[in-house]
Design a protein around this motif. Structure first.
Motif, short mmCIF file in Angstrom:
data_model
loop_
_atom_site.label_atom_id
_atom_site.label_comp_id
_atom_site.label_asym_id
_atom_site.label_seq_id
_atom_site.Cartn_x
_atom_site.Cartn_y
_atom_site.Cartn_z
N LYS A 1 118.49 -17.17 21.63
CA LYS A 1 118.08 -15.85 20.61
C LYS A 1 118.05 -15.28 21.25
N VAL A 2 117.00 -15.08 21.88
CA VAL A 2 115.81 -13.67 22.36
C VAL A 2 117.22 -13.21 23.15
N MET A 3 117.31 -13.80 24.35
CA MET A 3 118.53 -13.32 25.19
C MET A 3 119.64 -12.41 24.56
N ALA A 4 120.48 -13.05 23.27
CA ALA A 4 121.41 -12.74 22.75
C ALA A 4 121.61 -11.31 21.90
N ALA A 5 120.16 -11.17 21.83
CA ALA A 5 119.16 -9.98 20.53
C ALA A 5 119.07 -8.50 21.91
N TYR A 6 119.09 -9.57 23.18
CA TYR A 6 118.53 -8.15 23.74
C TYR A 6 119.40 -7.03 24.09
N LYS A 7 119.26 -6.17 24.47
CA LYS A 7 120.25 -4.73 24.66
C LYS A 7 119.72 -3.78 25.45
N GLY A 8 118.18 -4.62 26.18
CA GLY A 8 117.52 -3.88 27.52
C GLY A 8 118.45 -3.71 28.83
N PRO A 9 118.03 -3.30 30.06
CA PRO A 9 118.63 -3.38 31.47
C PRO A 9 118.49 -4.32 31.92
N ASN A 10 117.07 -5.29 31.78
CA ASN A 10 116.98 -6.21 32.37
C ASN A 10 116.66 -7.70 31.14
N PRO A 11 117.59 -8.17 31.42
CA PRO A 11 117.34 -9.10 31.21
C PRO A 11 116.12 -10.39 30.64
N LEU A 12 115.59 -10.02 32.16
CA LEU A 12 114.54 -10.97 32.94
C LEU A 12 113.32 -10.77 31.41
N GLU A 13 113.05 -9.39 30.97
CA GLU A 13 111.94 -9.19 29.69
C GLU A 13 112.43 -9.73 28.36
N ALA A 14 114.04 -9.98 28.36
CA ALA A 14 114.03 -11.00 27.10
C ALA A 14 113.25 -12.41 27.73
N ALA A 15 113.80 -13.42 28.84
CA ALA A 15 112.64 -14.24 29.30
C ALA A 15 111.35 -14.79 29.08
N VAL A 16 110.73 -13.71 29.69
CA VAL A 16 109.88 -13.65 29.52
C VAL A 16 109.02 -13.43 27.90
N GLY A 17 110.45 -13.43 27.70
CA GLY A 17 109.52 -12.63 25.99
C GLY A 17 109.15 -13.98 25.05
N ALA A 18 110.70 -14.71 25.80
CA ALA A 18 110.79 -16.42 24.51
C ALA A 18 109.52 -17.30 25.27
N PHE A 19 109.48 -17.04 26.37
CA PHE A 19 108.40 -17.91 27.10
C PHE A 19 106.74 -17.04 26.19
N GLY A 20 106.40 -16.01 26.38
CA GLY A 20 105.07 -15.36 25.45
C GLY A 20 105.31 -16.39 24.37
N ASP A 21 106.70 -15.90 23.16
CA ASP A 21 106.00 -16.55 21.59
C ASP A 21 105.93 -18.21 22.02
#
Length: 495
Positions: A431-451
């Protein structure tokens, strides 16, 4: 009378730990092998996901199935030793565990690995309780503390070595060796046990709780399946089927256990408020700790880009923190009681997980390692202290049946935590990756781990709040006499 006592070789002979070393070594090797195996797989999960072409959601059953199998056989240890003899069953469990390890190394897909891990768990679940009961039986009563302390070697050493060995094998040899390494260890354990473990006469086993043996594993496996699927969608048919079938089976299991004269798990201990409060707190802490432990290797390899060996070395501070604080907690327990120790431990765990919930791509490695050390300190302070507290709060007439209940329940909780959190991580990441619009998908991935770390921290915070209300219980008095010694031995063996 005095002369006859002094003439007895059992009384006159001075205690020598060296003489006990061969049989003690058999138990240490067996326990080391089983505990090592519980830690090596976590670090290899990212590699296994890639090699099998599967998902974390499916592969986590290699961990969940193993822990459920452990929980299923722990209560049978006492009955099996009474029926067939402790030495024979100890060797048989080592052989079964080694066979399961060899089969795991031959697995070519996720389904095979899960089945073979279950075989491993069926063998490994009895090794520790039977081994500890054997050592308890061969040790002089006045020296049991020192002898049992030697058994802390595998408990402390294996978790530290496991991730490092796993990382080395995965990176430089093959993931198959995280299982094949058990074969020479298992052969050594069988040889030493066959040669040096004493043979004790079998006892008349209690009536076997057949219905409990069937309903318990069905209930816990289906509930774990429902929790795992609930991480994706709590309203799906698969989730509801698992929860409903598991819930009904659990209700029937409770009814059967309360009505059986010699139940598989003694549930009447829950009538004691302090015991119930303590075991619920321990369940919450197990969910927070072991649910988060599986997240670290995934995050370090999939998001931060570390190799398996680097990941194993990064994880070392957690084991070191636990090794440092576990004996400290044990020494302080008799002086100040459980509450201040557990409060401190839950504060450490909550703080470490809350800090990890704010993880970013540029978070320095030393901060992550300090968090792991803090988490290990919290584990060392709280887990052994809570286990002792639970034993001390159990009714005296039921204390010999508490250990199989607590050990089995803790494995079930670990399986729930692993299934639920990995399911949540997988779905939430998508879900986080699908909603992410930034330049680095790893930022979304690390955010999912943080949650996901934030979710585990909520368990730890609830544990902290409950720890404020646990009572000070005086340590149980030392027991003596054949009947009471047998009760303590039964508690270790899983009766």
């Amino acid at each position: 009378m005095a002369n006859s006592r002094s003439a007895s070789p059992d009384v006159a002979a001075p205690f020598s730990l060296l003489k006990l070393l061969p049989p003690l070594l058999a138990v240490i090797i067996g326990m080391f092998m089983v505990i090592l195996d519980t830690t090596v797989v976590n670090n290899a999960i990212p590699t296994l996901v890639g090699d099998f072409g599967t998902t974390l959601h499916h592969l986590q059953w290699a961990v969940t199935g193993y822990t459920l199998a452990l929980s299923a056989v722990i209560p049978l240890a006492g009955w099996m030793t009474d029926k067939f003899g402790s030495k024979r069953i100890f060797i048989a469990t080592i052989v079964l565990f080694s066979l399961g390890s060899a089969l795991c190394a031959l697995a070519t897909n996720t389904e095979q690995l899960v089945v073979f891990r279950v075989i491993q768990g069926l063998g490994g679940g009895m090794v520790a309780p039977i081994g500890m009961a054997l050592v308890f039986r061969i040790s002089p009563p006045e020296r049991r503390g020192a002898v049992m302390g030697v058994l802390g070697i595998p408990i402390l050493l294996a978790p530290a070595l496991g991730p490092v060995l796993s990382g080395y094998f995965v990176e430089y040899v093959s993931w198959h060796w995280i299982f094949l390494i058990n074969l020479p260890i298992g052969v050594a354990a069988v040889f030493v046990a066959w040669r040096y473990l004493p043979t004790f006469a079998s006892a008349k086993p209690p009536a076997l709780d057949i219905l409990g043996m069937i309903l318990g594993p069905v209930a816990f496996a289906m509930l774990a399946f429902g929790v795992s699927e609930g991480g994706s969608d709590w309203g799906s048919a698969r989730t509801l089927t698992g929860l409903i079938v598991g819930g009904v089976s659990l209700l029937l299991f409770i009814i059967v256990e309360l009505r059986h004269r010699q139940p598989l798990l003694e549930l009447r201990v829950f009538r004691t408020f302090a015991f119930t409060q303590g075991i619920i707190l321990s369940w919450i802490l197990y969910a927070a700790l072991f649910g988060s432990i599986i997240l670290f290797p995934l995050m370090l390899q999939q998001v931060k880009g570390y190799t398996p060996l680097e990941t194993g070395l990064i994880l070392l501070p957690q084991a070191l923190g636990s090794m440092l604080c576990m004996p400290i907690g044990g020494r302080l327990f008799d002086r100040i009681g459980a509450r201040p120790i557990v409060i401190t431990g839950t504060i450490f765990i909550s703080a470490a997980l809350l800090i990890m919930s704010q993880i970013t791509l540029d978070r320095p490695l030393y901060v992550i390692m300090l968090n792991l050390f803090l988490l290990g300190c919290g584990m060392g302070l709280s887990m052994m202290t809570m286990n002792t507290y639970i034993l001390n709060t159990a009714p005296k007439d039921l204390v010999s049946r508490v250990t199989p209940l607590t050990n089995s329940a803790q494995q079930v909780i670990v399986s729930f935590a692993v299934a639920g959190l990995t399911g949540y991580l997988s779905t939430h990441s998508d879900k986080v990756m699908a909603a992410y619009k930034g330049p680095n998908p790893l930022e979304a991935a690390v955010g999912a781990f943080g949650d996901t770390f934030l979710l585990t921290s909520s368990f730890a915070i609830v544990g902290f709040l409950l720890s404020l209300f646990i009572r000070r219980i005086k340590p149980a008095a030392q027991k003596s006499g054949a009947g009471e010694t047998r009760a303590e031995e039964s508690m270790l063996a899983g009766h």
